[in-house]
Design an enzyme around this catalytic site. Structure first.
Site, PDB file in Angstrom:
ATOM      1  N   GLU A  43     -28.403  30.866  44.460  1.00  8.88           N
ATOM      2  CA  GLU A  43     -29.132  29.925  45.295  1.00  8.88           C
ATOM      3  C   GLU A  43     -28.536  28.547  45.031  1.00  8.88           C
ATOM      4  O   GLU A  43     -28.636  28.033  43.923  1.00  8.88           O
ATOM      5  CB  GLU A  43     -30.619  29.966  44.919  1.00  8.88           C
ATOM      6  CG  GLU A  43     -31.499  29.094  45.767  1.00  8.88           C
ATOM      7  CD  GLU A  43     -32.958  29.255  45.375  1.00  8.88           C
ATOM      8  OE1 GLU A  43     -33.703  29.890  46.130  1.00  8.88           O
ATOM      9  OE2 GLU A  43     -33.329  28.759  44.284  1.00  8.88           O
ATOM     10  N   HIS A  70     -17.735   4.829  46.769  1.00 10.67           N
ATOM     11  CA  HIS A  70     -18.429   4.485  48.009  1.00 10.67           C
ATOM     12  C   HIS A  70     -19.938   4.441  47.826  1.00 10.67           C
ATOM     13  O   HIS A  70     -20.486   5.105  46.957  1.00 10.67           O
ATOM     14  CB  HIS A  70     -18.124   5.529  49.089  1.00 10.67           C
ATOM     15  CG  HIS A  70     -16.678   5.689  49.375  1.00 10.67           C
ATOM     16  ND1 HIS A  70     -16.130   6.883  49.763  1.00 10.67           N
ATOM     17  CD2 HIS A  70     -15.642   4.807  49.337  1.00 10.67           C
ATOM     18  CE1 HIS A  70     -14.825   6.739  49.961  1.00 10.67           C
ATOM     19  NE2 HIS A  70     -14.511   5.483  49.695  1.00 10.67           N
ATOM     20  N   LYS A 114     -27.232  11.820  47.251  1.00 11.62           N
ATOM     21  CA  LYS A 114     -26.287  12.882  47.580  1.00 11.62           C
ATOM     22  C   LYS A 114     -26.404  14.021  46.580  1.00 11.62           C
ATOM     23  O   LYS A 114     -26.675  13.798  45.400  1.00 11.62           O
ATOM     24  CB  LYS A 114     -24.850  12.354  47.537  1.00 11.62           C
ATOM     25  CG  LYS A 114     -24.554  11.278  48.560  1.00 11.62           C
ATOM     26  CD  LYS A 114     -23.148  10.742  48.388  1.00 11.62           C
ATOM     27  CE  LYS A 114     -22.879   9.634  49.392  1.00 11.62           C
ATOM     28  NZ  LYS A 114     -21.580   8.998  49.150  1.00 11.62           N
TER      29      LYS A 114
END
Length: 181
Positions: free
Chosen positions: A28, A62, A72
């Site tokens: 998973e 970035h 993220k």
């Protein structure tokens, strides 16, 4: 899945539980409910991105600023990268500190990088396929970043300088001392 704290506040390594047999493997990759239970962080993502790069390519550092800031969840699907997160939250106890980890198709580790961080990676293998989930949509007008070889941060990218390949945009990012985040 196992959540491992990094030295940076709110930044986590995610190690999946891998089930292997003679047919291959299954795991998973992410479970929003488990992630939120284990970290207390929001794990809802709205955009997935994938890039493929060759050895020596360095993308970063970035970030997205203001209302377009992004958390993220990054991973390397194929190959090996050195992934780097930098805490640029001025009120954070770990402001200005960075953390790096090798992510690979073999170790299947992921790194959760919260909003308020700069991020980059360098390709250590012949090629690498890199994936990242974002909790906010990309907004070109809110792009920002820090120069990859900033003297204050002194990130060790684990590549010889002569092997590093940068985009034109990444060659002219700002230095950390300017703090335009």
């Amino acid at each position: 899945m196992k959540i491992i704290e990094t030295p940076l506040k709110d930044c986590y390594i995610i190690e999946p539980t891998i089930f292997e047999d003679e047919r291959g493997y299954f795991f998973e990759k992410f479970n929003e409910k488990k992630f939120e239970e284990l970290t207390g962080m929001n794990g809802h993502f709205v955009q997935d991105n994938i890039s493929k790069s060759s050895y020596g390519v360095l993308r970063g550092l970035h970030l997205q600023k203001g209302d377009s800031a992004q958390a993220k969840l990054v991973s390397c699907i194929e190959g090996n990268v050195l992934d780097v997160a930098v805490d640029v939250r001025e009120n954070s106890a770990t402001f200005g500190q960075w953390f790096s980890i090798e992510l690979s198709g073999e170790n299947k580790r992921q790194l959760y990088i919260p909003r308020g961080f700069a991020h980059g990676f360098a390709v250590l293998s012949k090629t690498a396929v890199f994936a990242y989930k974002c909790d906010n949509f990309y907004d070109k007008s809110s792009e920002g970043g820090i120069l990859w070889n900033d003297k204050d941060l002194n990130v060790d990218w684990q590549l010889p300088v002569e092997d590093i390949i940068l985009s034109d945009k990444d060659k002219v990012l700002e230095i950390f001392a300017l703090r335009n985040f």
